[in-house]
Design a protein around this motif. Structure first.
Motif, PDB file in Angstrom:
ATOM      1  N   GLY A  63       0.814  -1.208   0.000  1.00 26.04           N
ATOM      2  CA  GLY A  63       0.000   0.000   0.000  1.00 26.04           C
ATOM      3  C   GLY A  63       0.848   1.259   0.000  1.00 26.04           C
ATOM      4  O   GLY A  63       2.085   1.221   0.005  1.00 26.04           O
ATOM      5  N   VAL A  64       0.163   2.396   0.023  1.00 26.78           N
ATOM      6  CA  VAL A  64       0.838   3.691  -0.094  1.00 26.78           C
ATOM      7  C   VAL A  64       0.865   4.453   1.230  1.00 26.78           C
ATOM      8  O   VAL A  64       1.440   5.536   1.301  1.00 26.78           O
ATOM      9  N   LEU A  65       0.259   3.895   2.278  1.00 26.62           N
ATOM     10  CA  LEU A  65       0.273   4.569   3.582  1.00 26.62           C
ATOM     11  C   LEU A  65       1.530   4.217   4.383  1.00 26.62           C
ATOM     12  O   LEU A  65       2.260   5.091   4.835  1.00 26.62           O
ATOM     13  N   THR A  66       1.768   2.905   4.546  1.00 27.34           N
ATOM     14  CA  THR A  66       2.891   2.438   5.356  1.00 27.34           C
ATOM     15  C   THR A  66       3.787   1.457   4.618  1.00 27.34           C
ATOM     16  O   THR A  66       4.753   0.965   5.192  1.00 27.34           O
ATOM     17  N   GLY A  67       3.464   1.147   3.361  1.00 28.43           N
ATOM     18  CA  GLY A  67       4.228   0.137   2.643  1.00 28.43           C
ATOM     19  C   GLY A  67       3.868  -1.275   3.058  1.00 28.43           C
ATOM     20  O   GLY A  67       4.604  -2.220   2.771  1.00 28.43           O
ATOM     21  N   SER A  68       2.718  -1.448   3.727  1.00 28.39           N
ATOM     22  CA  SER A  68       2.264  -2.773   4.147  1.00 28.39           C
ATOM     23  C   SER A  68       1.505  -3.456   3.008  1.00 28.39           C
ATOM     24  O   SER A  68       1.035  -2.796   2.071  1.00 28.39           O
ATOM     25  N   ALA A  69       1.370  -4.774   3.109  1.00 31.64           N
ATOM     26  CA  ALA A  69       0.672  -5.540   2.073  1.00 31.64           C
ATOM     27  C   ALA A  69      -0.793  -5.116   1.996  1.00 31.64           C
ATOM     28  O   ALA A  69      -1.416  -4.807   3.013  1.00 31.64           O
ATOM     29  N   ILE A  70      -1.342  -5.121   0.776  1.00 28.48           N
ATOM     30  CA  ILE A  70      -2.755  -4.787   0.598  1.00 28.48           C
ATOM     31  C   ILE A  70      -3.603  -6.045   0.704  1.00 28.48           C
ATOM     32  O   ILE A  70      -3.119  -7.165   0.477  1.00 28.48           O
ATOM     33  N   THR A  71      -4.863  -5.890   1.056  1.00 26.44           N
ATOM     34  CA  THR A  71      -5.771  -7.022   1.190  1.00 26.44           C
ATOM     35  C   THR A  71      -7.199  -6.553   0.953  1.00 26.44           C
ATOM     36  O   THR A  71      -7.470  -5.343   0.892  1.00 26.44           O
ATOM     37  N   ASP A  72      -8.127  -7.514   0.841  1.00 26.08           N
ATOM     38  CA  ASP A  72      -9.568  -7.245   0.703  1.00 26.08           C
ATOM     39  C   ASP A  72      -9.857  -6.306  -0.476  1.00 26.08           C
ATOM     40  O   ASP A  72     -10.607  -5.338  -0.356  1.00 26.08           O
ATOM     41  N   ILE A  73      -9.246  -6.598  -1.618  1.00 24.66           N
ATOM     42  CA  ILE A  73      -9.450  -5.808  -2.835  1.00 24.66           C
ATOM     43  C   ILE A  73      -9.648  -6.756  -4.007  1.00 24.66           C
ATOM     44  O   ILE A  73      -8.905  -7.732  -4.159  1.00 24.66           O
ATOM     45  N   LYS A  74     -10.631  -6.473  -4.828  1.00 27.32           N
ATOM     46  CA  LYS A  74     -10.821  -7.192  -6.082  1.00 27.32           C
ATOM     47  C   LYS A  74     -10.219  -6.351  -7.203  1.00 27.32           C
ATOM     48  O   LYS A  74     -10.595  -5.204  -7.393  1.00 27.32           O
ATOM     49  N   ILE A  75      -9.259  -6.933  -7.922  1.00 30.44           N
ATOM     50  CA  ILE A  75      -8.575  -6.232  -9.003  1.00 30.44           C
ATOM     51  C   ILE A  75      -8.989  -6.873 -10.322  1.00 30.44           C
ATOM     52  O   ILE A  75      -8.755  -8.065 -10.539  1.00 30.44           O
ATOM     53  N   THR A  76      -9.619  -6.082 -11.173  1.00 27.13           N
ATOM     54  CA  THR A  76     -10.146  -6.580 -12.443  1.00 27.13           C
ATOM     55  C   THR A  76      -9.434  -5.906 -13.605  1.00 27.13           C
ATOM     56  O   THR A  76      -9.317  -4.674 -13.633  1.00 27.13           O
ATOM     57  N   LEU A  77      -8.959  -6.708 -14.545  1.00 28.29           N
ATOM     58  CA  LEU A  77      -8.372  -6.172 -15.771  1.00 28.29           C
ATOM     59  C   LEU A  77      -9.497  -5.691 -16.677  1.00 28.29           C
ATOM     60  O   LEU A  77     -10.378  -6.471 -17.055  1.00 28.29           O
ATOM     61  N   ILE A  78      -9.504  -4.389 -17.019  1.00 29.30           N
ATOM     62  CA  ILE A  78     -10.591  -3.843 -17.825  1.00 29.30           C
ATOM     63  C   ILE A  78     -10.127  -3.407 -19.213  1.00 29.30           C
ATOM     64  O   ILE A  78     -10.958  -3.205 -20.095  1.00 29.30           O
ATOM     65  N   ASN A  79      -8.831  -3.266 -19.414  1.00 33.02           N
ATOM     66  CA  ASN A  79      -8.341  -2.951 -20.759  1.00 33.02           C
ATOM     67  C   ASN A  79      -6.821  -3.058 -20.755  1.00 33.02           C
ATOM     68  O   ASN A  79      -6.178  -3.053 -19.707  1.00 33.02           O
ATOM     69  N   GLY A  80      -6.274  -3.129 -21.942  1.00 34.18           N
ATOM     70  CA  GLY A  80      -4.827  -3.214 -22.060  1.00 34.18           C
ATOM     71  C   GLY A  80      -4.426  -3.146 -23.515  1.00 34.18           C
ATOM     72  O   GLY A  80      -5.239  -3.274 -24.425  1.00 34.18           O
ATOM     73  N   LYS A  81      -3.137  -2.938 -23.719  1.00 39.99           N
ATOM     74  CA  LYS A  81      -2.631  -2.801 -25.078  1.00 39.99           C
ATOM     75  C   LYS A  81      -1.173  -3.227 -25.115  1.00 39.99           C
ATOM     76  O   LYS A  81      -0.399  -2.930 -24.215  1.00 39.99           O
ATOM     77  N   GLY A  82      -0.824  -3.952 -26.165  1.00 40.07           N
ATOM     78  CA  GLY A  82       0.556  -4.347 -26.386  1.00 40.07           C
ATOM     79  C   GLY A  82       0.963  -4.068 -27.820  1.00 40.07           C
ATOM     80  O   GLY A  82       0.165  -3.615 -28.638  1.00 40.07           O
ATOM     81  N   HIS A  83       2.233  -4.356 -28.117  1.00 38.27           N
ATOM     82  CA  HIS A  83       2.759  -4.140 -29.466  1.00 38.27           C
ATOM     83  C   HIS A  83       3.322  -5.471 -29.961  1.00 38.27           C
ATOM     84  O   HIS A  83       4.048  -6.157 -29.237  1.00 38.27           O
ATOM     85  N   LEU A  84       2.981  -5.849 -31.182  1.00 33.11           N
ATOM     86  CA  LEU A  84       3.389  -7.150 -31.704  1.00 33.11           C
ATOM     87  C   LEU A  84       4.901  -7.299 -31.762  1.00 33.11           C
ATOM     88  O   LEU A  84       5.447  -8.387 -31.582  1.00 33.11           O
ATOM     89  N   LYS A  85       5.614  -6.206 -31.972  1.00 32.23           N
ATOM     90  CA  LYS A  85       7.062  -6.269 -32.134  1.00 32.23           C
ATOM     91  C   LYS A  85       7.807  -5.918 -30.853  1.00 32.23           C
ATOM     92  O   LYS A  85       8.791  -6.580 -30.498  1.00 32.23           O
TER      93      LYS A  85
END
Length: 631
Positions: free
Chosen positions: A256-278
């Motif tokens: 996390g960003v408060l104390t640098g402790s591990a995060i928990t109780d969060i659902k993280i969903t991939l909603i978009n992304g982009k890559g390059h073939l080369k």
């Protein structure tokens, strides 16, 4: 049972009078123990809960079964296959941990939380690398033990499920290594979560690299941990890249960003992304994914969580008021029940941070008549968040290993964009509505008029160019005084030469790196030392130890040169980037590497780039001058 008498009759009776379980056809395994034999052989013990397991079968992408052992005490028989219901030991599995589950029951894997953190102290002169490997083996045998190394404090720490394990671990390590360790300065492990839904964006695009990831972060109920999902069509992002992003999300302990402790109780969903073939490599999506998580955490409102105890206290009525007053001071929540005429039962929960060693305090409050039962409840909101955050003093913006911003490219050079400006540079432009949902623009059709077409044609053929206007330079009078101009001399800083050791070594024309690896490495060190001596530079040679088991980086220093072997899971690229960022205000830095990724990473911090070939040519010239001078 010790003499193996009557066991068969008991088993026959159980088989006759109990209902047989129907196992599924799909392979299922429940691992309950990992053990190392004296010769270092790793044995994973499991129960087969479905299907049929054969020798040489792969249970995942990395692990293949070399032996199936059926144990009888210390002895065992080798089997060619194992059937449902059997408890066996498997040899050849390197990534499996205790309590891992394979098959339909994966969702039933137990969640084990370490909530206390202890500093490991050991005698001066002890082999720290050997001790570290033994602790790593112990953590594989017992997943409730977590090992971490704090770079800033140069401390090795263990995370445990309570104080009761301290003596067990100290004795086990002493029996295996002869090293007497002490676990001291116990403190609770905090965690962080968010209280609102937010989107996180990560972009990684130094020269010849490319990846962009959009994530949605949603808060969950207490105790649900982290959940990772994908909600992207394969028409937008290929399934291979989606799986790669989800793998990167799962492989790292996000902080996390408060104390640098591990995060928990969060659902993280991939909603978009982009890559390059080369230009997209696997590591590019790792960078973009981690930066997206950090950017989302920075824009969300985070809260600090701390571990809590459930307690049951039996106390006499005459001591009840003292006890209740003390429980209110430590911030506990409780209810009171009357068990007998003169005996009360207090049931509740309180923060472990304030209830450590509460047994001793209870005896003092009740004249040694009170009785208490404690159990770990889980994590809940920390009431003293502001004080603890200030006490820990974590700065998320100066955490080089966990950046919150992204890398974009302009005119062939990468540049860093802070987290609060990332959404303005994204290649996939999100549009936010009032409910904080991300809506992506659909493709639209457009038409072009004849006048617009003429302007485009004129621009392409050059007919719209304007005539050049000659501007005469202003003549400067020789008598003009420049005394009004304040010229501030630039303070000259010492030079620091940082060399990517293996990159330079593999660029030698005579292929020493192939035929004599150690000799080639020594040649690199000697060449850099000679160059540093000629130029009066301070020099650092970095060798990549990415695939080793060493958690702590090793450094060898002399008067003119420092040799660094990076720690496990740290590449030379990452070390050089971090070192340049830390030293840019103190030194003028020259980085020697033919790796374009390194060259562009350090460019943003003002370092001078020099290829391995340029370095060798310059070194040859210096050697020739030295020979001429000595003639």
């Amino acid at each position: 049972a010790l003499k193996n008498e009557g066991i068969n009759l008991l088993l026959e009776g159980l088989d006759k009078y109990t209902e047989k379980k129907i196992y599924p056809q799909e392979l299922g395994l429940k691992f309950f123990k990992v053990n190392y034999e004296l010769d270092g052989t790793r044995i994973c013990y499991c129960k087969v809960t479905g299907g049929k397991l054969n020798v040489k079968d792969r249970i995942n992408e990395e692990d293949k079964v070399d032996q199936i052992r059926l144990y009888n005490g210390q002895k065992y028989d080798l089997l060619s296959s194992a059937h449902p219901g059997m408890i066996v030991g498997l040899k050849g599995l390197n990534t499996i941990m205790a309590y891992d589950v394979i098959g339909d029951d994966e969702s039933k894997k137990p969640t084990l939380n370490a909530y206390m953190n202890y500093k490991v102290s050991y005698p001066e002169g002890a082999d720290s690398n050997y001790l570290l490997k033994q602790l790593q083996m112990l953590s594989q045998e017992d997943p409730t033990i977590k090992i971490s190394y704090q770079e800033q404090l140069k401390e090795l720490r263990l995370s445990l499920m309570g104080k009761i394990k301290i003596e067990v671990i100290e004795n086990t390590i002493f029996e295996r290594t002869g090293i007497k360790i002490r676990l001291e300065e116990g403190s609770v492990l905090y965690k962080e979560t968010i209280i609102q839904e937010v989107n996180g964006y990560g972009h990684f695009e130094p020269l010849k690299h490319y990846a962009e990831v959009h994530l949605k972060l949603e808060p969950l109920e207490r105790g649900e941990g982290l959940i990772f999902e994908s909600d992207v069509s394969t028409d937008i992002l290929s399934s291979n890249w989606q799986k790669l992003i989800l793998t990167h999300l799962q492989e790292k302990q996000h902080i996390g960003v408060l104390t640098g402790s591990a995060i928990t109780d969060i659902k993280i969903t991939l909603i978009n992304g982009k890559g390059h073939l080369k230009h997209t490599d696997g590591g590019d999506f790792r960078e973009a994914t981690n930066r997206a998580v950090r950017q989302g955490l920075k824009t969300a409102e985070s809260i600090l969580l701390e571990p809590f105890y459930d307690f049951r206290i039996n106390v006499k009525s005459e001591y009840l008021s003292k006890l209740l007053y003390d429980l209110e001071i430590v911030g506990a929540n409780f209810t009171i029940e009357q068990v007998e005429e003169d005996l009360m039962l207090v049931v509740g929960s309180g923060p472990i941070r304030k209830m450590q060693n509460y047994h001793d305090k209870l005896l003092s409050l009740t004249s040694a008549t009170g009785k208490m039962i404690l159990s770990f409840k889980g994590y809940d909101i920390c009431a003293d968040q502001d004080e603890i955050v200030e006490e820990i003093g974590y700065d998320s913006e100066n955490d080089v290993d966990n950046p919150t911003g992204s890398i974009f490219i302009s005119h062939g050079a990468g540049f860093y964009v802070p987290y609060n400006y990332v959404d303005q540079y994204l290649h996939i432009k999100p549009q936010r509505n009032t409910d904080f949902e991300t809506i992506y623009s659909a493709t639209t059709r457009s038409t072009i008029t004849d006048e617009e077409l003429k302007r485009v044609t004129a621009a392409a053929t050059g007919r719209n160019k304007k005539e050049k206007i000659m501007i005469r330079k202003k003549r400067v009078d020789d008598n003009e005084s420049f005394s009004k101009t304040n010229i501030v001399p630039k303070i000259k800083k010492p030079y620091l030469l940082i060399v990517d050791g293996y990159n330079l070594m593999h660029s030698y024309r005579d292929d020493r790196a192939v035929f004599n690896f150690d000799g080639a490495r020594d040649k690199v060190i000697n060449d850099v030392a000679s160059y540093a001596g000629y130029r009066n530079f301070k020099a650092i040679v970095v060798f990549d130890a990415y695939k080793t088991d060493e958690v702590i980086s090793r450094k060898i220093k002399s008067d003119t040169i420092e040799i660094v072997y990076t720690k496990a899971n740290e590449t030379a690229d990452a070390y050089i980037e971090k070192k340049v960022h830390q030293s840019k205000n103190k030194y003028d830095i020259i980085v020697v590497s033919s790796d374009f990724a390194i060259q562009n990473m350090v460019l943003g911090d003002g370092a001078i780039r020099k290829s391995s070939r340029e370095f060798m040519l310059e070194l040859k010239q210096l050697n020739d001058k030295a020979k001429e001078y000595l003639k």
